[in-house]
Design a protein around this motif. Sequence first.
Motif, PDB file in Angstrom:
ATOM      1  N   SER A   1      -5.654  44.189 -32.286  1.00  0.00           N
ATOM      2  CA  SER A   1      -6.882  44.983 -32.312  1.00  0.00           C
ATOM      3  C   SER A   1      -7.822  44.591 -31.176  1.00  0.00           C
ATOM      4  CB  SER A   1      -7.598  44.817 -33.658  1.00  0.00           C
ATOM      5  OG  SER A   1      -6.903  45.465 -34.699  1.00  0.00           O
ATOM      6  N   VAL A   2      -7.908  43.289 -30.894  1.00  0.00           N
ATOM      7  CA  VAL A   2      -8.750  42.817 -29.789  1.00  0.00           C
ATOM      8  C   VAL A   2      -8.248  43.375 -28.459  1.00  0.00           C
ATOM      9  CG1 VAL A   2      -9.416  40.765 -28.463  1.00  0.00           C
ATOM     10  CG2 VAL A   2      -9.559  40.744 -30.963  1.00  0.00           C
TER      11      VAL A   2
ATOM     12  N   THR B   1     -17.782  49.480 -28.895  1.00  0.00           N
ATOM     13  CA  THR B   1     -16.382  49.833 -29.098  1.00  0.00           C
ATOM     14  C   THR B   1     -15.867  49.183 -30.369  1.00  0.00           C
ATOM     15  OG1 THR B   1     -16.037  49.931 -26.703  1.00  0.00           O
ATOM     16  CG2 THR B   1     -14.066  49.738 -28.077  1.00  0.00           C
ATOM     17  N   ALA B   2     -15.104  49.941 -31.160  1.00  0.00           N
ATOM     18  CA  ALA B   2     -14.501  49.394 -32.379  1.00  0.00           C
ATOM     19  C   ALA B   2     -13.066  49.869 -32.490  1.00  0.00           C
ATOM     20  CB  ALA B   2     -15.302  49.806 -33.611  1.00  0.00           C
TER      21      ALA B   2
ATOM     22  N   VAL C   1     -26.210  43.250 -24.088  1.00  0.00           N
ATOM     23  CA  VAL C   1     -24.832  42.795 -23.934  1.00  0.00           C
ATOM     24  C   VAL C   1     -23.945  43.658 -24.819  1.00  0.00           C
ATOM     25  CG1 VAL C   1     -23.233  40.866 -24.183  1.00  0.00           C
ATOM     26  CG2 VAL C   1     -25.599  40.435 -23.482  1.00  0.00           C
ATOM     27  N   PRO C   2     -23.160  44.586 -24.232  1.00  0.00           N
ATOM     28  CA  PRO C   2     -22.281  45.429 -25.045  1.00  0.00           C
ATOM     29  C   PRO C   2     -21.018  44.665 -25.426  1.00  0.00           C
ATOM     30  CG  PRO C   2     -22.041  46.026 -22.748  1.00  0.00           C
ATOM     31  CD  PRO C   2     -23.093  44.946 -22.802  1.00  0.00           C
ATOM     32  N   GLY C   3     -20.557  44.907 -26.629  1.00  0.00           N
ATOM     33  CA  GLY C   3     -19.383  44.189 -27.098  1.00  0.00           C
ATOM     34  C   GLY C   3     -18.425  45.093 -27.840  1.00  0.00           C
ATOM     35  N   TYR C   4     -17.352  44.477 -28.323  1.00  0.00           N
ATOM     36  CA  TYR C   4     -16.358  45.191 -29.118  1.00  0.00           C
ATOM     37  C   TYR C   4     -16.256  44.571 -30.507  1.00  0.00           C
ATOM     38  CZ  TYR C   4     -13.244  41.255 -27.985  1.00  0.00           C
ATOM     39  OH  TYR C   4     -12.712  40.001 -27.848  1.00  0.00           O
ATOM     40  N   LEU C   5     -15.800  45.389 -31.430  1.00  0.00           N
ATOM     41  CA  LEU C   5     -15.497  44.966 -32.794  1.00  0.00           C
ATOM     42  C   LEU C   5     -14.027  45.252 -33.039  1.00  0.00           C
ATOM     43  CD1 LEU C   5     -16.193  44.194 -35.780  1.00  0.00           C
ATOM     44  CD2 LEU C   5     -16.808  46.612 -36.106  1.00  0.00           C
ATOM     45  N   ALA C   6     -13.252  44.238 -33.377  1.00  0.00           N
ATOM     46  CA  ALA C   6     -11.834  44.390 -33.697  1.00  0.00           C
ATOM     47  C   ALA C   6     -11.628  44.048 -35.161  1.00  0.00           C
ATOM     48  CB  ALA C   6     -10.982  43.481 -32.812  1.00  0.00           C
ATOM     49  N   VAL C   7     -10.864  44.892 -35.866  1.00  0.00           N
ATOM     50  CA  VAL C   7     -10.726  44.760 -37.318  1.00  0.00           C
ATOM     51  C   VAL C   7      -9.250  44.797 -37.699  1.00  0.00           C
ATOM     52  CG1 VAL C   7     -11.363  45.729 -39.570  1.00  0.00           C
ATOM     53  CG2 VAL C   7     -12.928  45.947 -37.614  1.00  0.00           C
ATOM     54  N   ASP C   8      -8.869  43.919 -38.616  1.00  0.00           N
ATOM     55  CA  ASP C   8      -7.550  43.946 -39.244  1.00  0.00           C
ATOM     56  C   ASP C   8      -7.761  44.064 -40.749  1.00  0.00           C
ATOM     57  OD1 ASP C   8      -4.763  43.649 -39.771  1.00  0.00           O
ATOM     58  OD2 ASP C   8      -5.056  41.497 -40.088  1.00  0.00           O
TER      59      ASP C   8
ATOM     60  N   VAL D   1     -12.274  40.244 -38.967  1.00  0.00           N
ATOM     61  CA  VAL D   1     -12.959  40.886 -37.848  1.00  0.00           C
ATOM     62  C   VAL D   1     -13.149  39.870 -36.730  1.00  0.00           C
ATOM     63  CG1 VAL D   1     -14.181  42.405 -39.452  1.00  0.00           C
ATOM     64  CG2 VAL D   1     -15.338  40.392 -38.555  1.00  0.00           C
ATOM     65  N   ALA D   2     -13.194  40.401 -35.520  1.00  0.00           N
ATOM     66  CA  ALA D   2     -13.500  39.593 -34.344  1.00  0.00           C
ATOM     67  C   ALA D   2     -14.456  40.389 -33.468  1.00  0.00           C
ATOM     68  CB  ALA D   2     -12.228  39.260 -33.566  1.00  0.00           C
ATOM     69  N   VAL D   3     -15.419  39.697 -32.877  1.00  0.00           N
ATOM     70  CA  VAL D   3     -16.405  40.321 -31.993  1.00  0.00           C
ATOM     71  C   VAL D   3     -16.412  39.560 -30.678  1.00  0.00           C
ATOM     72  CG1 VAL D   3     -18.878  40.677 -31.606  1.00  0.00           C
ATOM     73  CG2 VAL D   3     -17.860  41.274 -33.803  1.00  0.00           C
ATOM     74  N   GLY D   4     -16.486  40.316 -29.590  1.00  0.00           N
ATOM     75  CA  GLY D   4     -16.543  39.680 -28.279  1.00  0.00           C
ATOM     76  C   GLY D   4     -16.973  40.665 -27.218  1.00  0.00           C
ATOM     77  N   VAL D   5     -16.883  40.226 -25.986  1.00  0.00           N
ATOM     78  CA  VAL D   5     -17.219  41.040 -24.819  1.00  0.00           C
ATOM     79  C   VAL D   5     -15.917  41.446 -24.148  1.00  0.00           C
ATOM     80  CG1 VAL D   5     -18.363  41.036 -22.568  1.00  0.00           C
ATOM     81  CG2 VAL D   5     -19.409  39.871 -24.520  1.00  0.00           C
ATOM     82  N   PRO D   6     -15.760  42.716 -23.767  1.00  0.00           N
ATOM     83  CA  PRO D   6     -14.507  43.165 -23.151  1.00  0.00           C
ATOM     84  C   PRO D   6     -14.076  42.273 -21.996  1.00  0.00           C
ATOM     85  CG  PRO D   6     -15.896  45.047 -23.617  1.00  0.00           C
ATOM     86  CD  PRO D   6     -16.713  43.829 -23.919  1.00  0.00           C
ATOM     87  N   GLY D   7     -12.773  41.986 -21.976  1.00  0.00           N
ATOM     88  CA  GLY D   7     -12.227  41.133 -20.936  1.00  0.00           C
ATOM     89  C   GLY D   7     -12.254  39.654 -21.263  1.00  0.00           C
ATOM     90  N   ARG D   8     -12.856  39.297 -22.415  1.00  0.00           N
ATOM     91  CA  ARG D   8     -12.922  37.893 -22.817  1.00  0.00           C
ATOM     92  C   ARG D   8     -12.365  37.737 -24.229  1.00  0.00           C
ATOM     93  NH1 ARG D   8     -19.261  36.707 -21.463  1.00  0.00           N
ATOM     94  NH2 ARG D   8     -19.327  37.699 -19.383  1.00  0.00           N
TER      95      ARG D   8
END
Length: 324
Positions: free
Chosen positions: A295-296, A71-72, A3-10, A18-25
Amino acid sequence: MTVPGYLAVDSGGSGLRVAVGVPGRPPAARRESREPVRTGERGIDPGHLMAGLVPLARASAAEAGVDALETAVVGAAGFATLGDALRAELPGALARALGVRRVALAADAVTAYVGALGPRRGAVLAAGTGLIAVGTDLTAWRRADGWGHLLGDCGSGAWIGRAGLEAALRAHDGRDGGSAPLLACAEEQFGQARALPGRLYPRSDRPAVLASFAPRVAACAAHDPVAAGILRAAARHMAESVAAVCPANGEPRVALTGGLFRLGEPLLAPLRQELASRLPHARQVPAEGDPLHGSVRIASDLAAGRLTLPGEPTMLYEVPAQGD
């Protein structure tokens, strides 16, 4: 199945989020640290950022059920002027530690913009202890102010607090422009007025200390014309910055974001008037989200290959995919 995901950072003055999720969600997991990332001779310290980020990212990925952070997006305070080391070192460090392949680095003003408005034409005023206005016509970024409490940040929390303390000391001296209510508030918060310079000048967190007095200015505004005048002046400065970056054509959107606007109507009422006067073609709208939300949004678009925001090295820097 991976399951590929993204990492968003502020990364801001109060620490890392930080927030982690799956693209599009929406994000499935969030973490934060209260330790701000250090800056030094090379600017923002990529090693210190990674030391704080990696444990948060791994714990969030495990909670979200994300096997690979492909993705980050890292939004960082000071990136526009202090981001050289991040641009040089962070993409490789993210690839080695977390397996990240796609990276975008952004100024926190950009993530604040995207969080508030998304990928639309307009302008965003981000105001807290400091202040910056960012605008785009989707071909380039424009910024105004954000120069810090000594050279700018006009209308910010630090600016309002400093103006309020100046009015207090004017009253203490018997000079014109003084405010007895603000003097009483200053002495209640900081002690005797004559001791204020000794309490304030040695502090390394001087902007935050100044900003801590801004709510007292707002509280006095209803019955003190000096305090009300300070907030009107702050609103004029804010509107000047927004007008400097807002697209001149069409019907751009204007949004406000940041903790300073919790001061409420004593500040918001004159600001709305100033914006309407200076930018009659713009539409004032509520901010949709905060910088982490920005960032998300960028991370989801980057992962899907549909990032349309203008790329500039000091504002939004999309790094070539690692391993391609």
